[in-house]
Design an enzyme around this catalytic site. Structure first.
Site, PDB file in Angstrom:
ATOM      1  N   LEU A  52       0.808  -1.215   0.000  1.00 50.55           N
ATOM      2  CA  LEU A  52       0.000   0.000   0.000  1.00 50.55           C
ATOM      3  C   LEU A  52       0.842   1.266   0.000  1.00 50.55           C
ATOM      4  O   LEU A  52       0.439   2.282  -0.546  1.00 50.55           O
ATOM      5  CB  LEU A  52      -0.922   0.015   1.226  1.00 50.55           C
ATOM      6  CG  LEU A  52      -1.970  -1.109   1.290  1.00 50.55           C
ATOM      7  CD1 LEU A  52      -2.694  -1.081   2.627  1.00 50.55           C
ATOM      8  CD2 LEU A  52      -2.967  -0.970   0.156  1.00 50.55           C
ATOM      9  N   ASP A 167       3.133  14.645  14.096  1.00 52.85           N
ATOM     10  CA  ASP A 167       3.237  14.582  12.626  1.00 52.85           C
ATOM     11  C   ASP A 167       1.849  14.592  11.987  1.00 52.85           C
ATOM     12  O   ASP A 167       1.585  13.861  11.041  1.00 52.85           O
ATOM     13  CB  ASP A 167       4.008  13.337  12.188  1.00 52.85           C
ATOM     14  CG  ASP A 167       4.458  13.435  10.716  1.00 52.85           C
ATOM     15  OD1 ASP A 167       4.574  14.564  10.203  1.00 52.85           O
ATOM     16  OD2 ASP A 167       4.670  12.376  10.090  1.00 52.85           O
TER      17      ASP A 167
END
Length: 469
Positions: A52, A167
Site C-alpha cells: 500500500l 506529525d
C-alpha cells in the site's frame, strides 16, 4: 482505497502526489538499503496481499488473515532498520501508544510480532476510504469542520494520555467511507509520537533523528524545543488552512523565520483566499497558527468548540436582524427532544453528538447560510449558532440530506440556548431549537430511517449532510 497509514513513496521529495510536504525523519549515516517487497509472503497468520505504501520506518501492506480471510493492514519495519535496537523500540512504541489511547477516531492496532528473519511488524484495522489529502480543495467549511471536530476528539484523548502526535497532516487523517453510512475520521501514523516522560531528560528520540513534516510543524517543534498538545493543534490548523484554501499558510522561506525569529509572521486570512469561508473561522485558524504556543488554544477540545461556533456564526449574522412574521404571544411550545428534567448528564467529551449540515435560506432571498445541526428527531432539530440568535417564532426554510436524499424543510425557532444554558445542560454549542412545521411524510420516513443508525453507531461518529441548492 486504503492509505494507512499514510506513508509516502518518496518521503524526501518536496512535492509528492501534488501536496507540498517534506518529510524529514532519519539520518543514520549509512547508505539507505534498497526497498524490499514482501508481497505474497506470510508473516505469522497474515498473508501480505499487496503493497500500500512505504515511509521512513516501514512498509504497509494489505494483509489477509489466513484462517478466516479477514482483511487487515500490516506495517513492517524496514529490515535494514530492524537491526537497530533503538529503532525497533520506536517502531513498537507506535503500537503501544495507539493502544494506550484507545479512541474510536484513532486507527486500531491489534497484533504485534516478529517473524523469522528478523521481520518486525504490527497489524491494524483495514480502512476503506481516502486520506484528507485526496479530498477536493477547497473544502466547504461545514463538512471540513465536521471532520476536524473528530480529529480534535482523537487528539484530546491522546493528550489526556500524555501523548503528542507530532506529525499531523492531511495524509495522516483518513476519511473512512462505507456504503450507507456517514464518513468518519481516523488519525493515523503515531510513528513519531512521543509520550511526555515523568523524569526530565528521559527520551527515546535517538541522536541524528529529526521527526515531523516541516510544513506542518509548530515553530517550537522546528526549533527542537519541547512540545506539548499545542503543537498538534498548530499542525491541525495548518491542515485546515490547506484544505479550506488549497494552499499552505506559510511559504518555505517563512518556516525558518517562524522557527528562529521573534517578530510576527502572519498568514493571509483564509476568507480572503476563499470567499466562502466565514471570517470567524479565519480568526479561529489564525489563532491556532500563532507563533507562540501560549497564544494558541490551550486544548484540542477548546479548538474544537471554537471551530464549531465559527462554522455556525453565519446563521446569527444573517438572521438576527430579520423581522419574524406576525404572531400571537403563544408560549414557547415544549419539545421532548429539547426538554430535560434538570441539568442533562455531562456528555463524554470524546463522544460528541451526531451532526448534520443544513443550508438555511435567507428571508431576503440573497443566498443561503450553512449551519451545523444536532439532535435531529421527528419533532425538530437544534441549530448551532452564536448570539444574537434569530428571534423566537421566526420561520426558517432549509434543506437537509438524509439517507442520501435531499429533503426540503420548514421550521420555527422555539427555543434559545445561551452560553449559560449550554454549560448547564452539557451542550457543546449555543444555538436555537427549531420545530418542524408540517413535516412531509417523506421527511418523517427519512428520519425514521436515520434513527436506528443513530442508536447503533458509536456516538463519536459525526454525520455529515452534503447540501446542494
Amino acid at each position: 482505497m486504503h492509505c494507512e497509514l499514510c506513508l509516502t513513496e518518496h518521503p524526501h521529495d518536496v512535492a509528492c502526489g501534488g501536496e507540498p510536504w517534506t518529510q524529514v525523519y532519519l539520518s543514520t549515516g549509512d547508505a539507505e538499503a534498497p526497498p524490499v517487497d514482501l508481497t505474497g509472503q506470510t508473516l505469522g497468520s497474515y498473508r501480505l496481499v499487496r503493497r500500500l505504501g512505504a515511509g521512513g520506518m516501514g512498509t504497509v501492506y494489505q494483509g489477509e488473515q489466513t484462517r478466516i480471510g479477514a482483511r487487515v493492514a500490516v506495517k513492517v519495519l524496514h529490515p535494514h532498520l530492524g537491526r537497530d535496537e533503538s529503532l525497533r523500540a520506536r517502531f513498537y512504541a507506535e503500537a503501544r501508544t495507539v493502544n494506550v489511547v484507545g479512541h474510536p477516531n484513532i486507527v486500531h492496532i491489534f497484533d504485534i510480532n516478529e517473524a523469522p528473519g528478523g521481520l518486525h511488524y504490527f497489524v491494524m484495522e483495514y480502512l476503506e476510504g481516502v486520506p484528507m489529502s485526496h479530498l477536493p480543495r477547497p473544502m466547504a467549511p461545514g463538512p471540513l469542520v465536521t471532520l476536524l471536530a473528530q480529529a480534535c476528539d482523537a487528539l484530546d484523548a491522546a493528550h489526556r494520555c500524555g501523548v503528542v502526535h507530532r506529525d499531523l497532516k492531511p495524509d495522516n487523517l483518513f476519511v473512512v467511507r462505507h456504503a450507507g453510512e456517514p464518513p468518519t475520521l481516523r488519525v493515523l501514523d503515531f510513528g513519531v509520537a512521543k509520550a511526555r516522560r515523568p523524569h526530565p531528560g528521559e527520551d527515546e528520540t535517538a541522536a541524528g533523528i529529526v521527526l515531523g513534516t516541516p510544513a506542518y510543524m509548530a515553530p517550537e517543534q522546528s526549533a527542537g524545543q519541547p512540545v506539548d498538545g499545542r503543537a498538534d493543534i498548530y499542525a491541525l490548523a495548518v491542515t485546515a488552512y490547506y484544505l479550506s484554501t488549497g494552499q499552505l499558510p506559510f511559504e518555505r522561506g517563512q518556516m525558518v523565520e517562524l522557527a528562529l525569529g521573534t517578530g510576527p509572521v502572519g498568514a493571509p486570512p483564509p476568507h480572503l483566499l476563499t470567499p466562502g469561508i466565514p471570517p470567524a473561522l479565519s480568526e479561529v485558524l489564525l489563532r491556532a497558527l500563532s507563533r507562540r504556543c501560549e497564544d494558541r488554544y490551550a486544548t484540542a477540545l477548546e479548538f474544537k468548540e471554537a471551530l464549531l461556533l465559527a462554522a455556525a456564526q453565519p446563521l446569527a449574522d444573517a438572521l438576527a436582524s430579520e423581522t419574524p412574521p406576525p404572531r400571537s404571544h403563544t408560549p414557547v411550545p415544549s419539545l421532548a427532544w429539547l426538554d430535560t428534567e434538570g441539568p442533562a448528564t455531562e456528555p463524554n467529551a470524546l463522544t460528541p453528538p451526531l451532526t448534520w449540515v443544513a443550508r438555511v435560506r435567507r428571508r431576503s432571498g440573497t443566498g443561503d447560510v450553512e449551519v451545523l445541526c444536532t439532535e435531529l428527531s421527528r419533532g425538530g432539530l437544534f441549530m448551532c449558532c452564536a448570539d444574537p440568535f434569530p428571534r423566537l417564532f421566526n420561520r426558517l426554510e432549509f434543506t437537509l440530506l438524509l439517507a442520501g436524499e435531499l429533503v426540503e424543510c420548514a421550521g420555527e425557532v422555539v427555543r434559545h440556548v445561551d452560553a449559560a444554558q449550554a454549560q448547564t445542560w452539557g451542550m457543546l454549542s449555543t444555538g436555537v431549537g427549531v420545530q418542524f412545521i408540517n413535516p412531509s411524510a417523506r421527511l418523517c420516513e427519512l428520519i425514521r430511517r436515520v434513527q436506528p443508525h443513530r442508536l447503533t453507531t458509536p456516538a463519536s461518529t459525526l454525520m455529515r449532510a452534503e447540501v446542494v441548492l
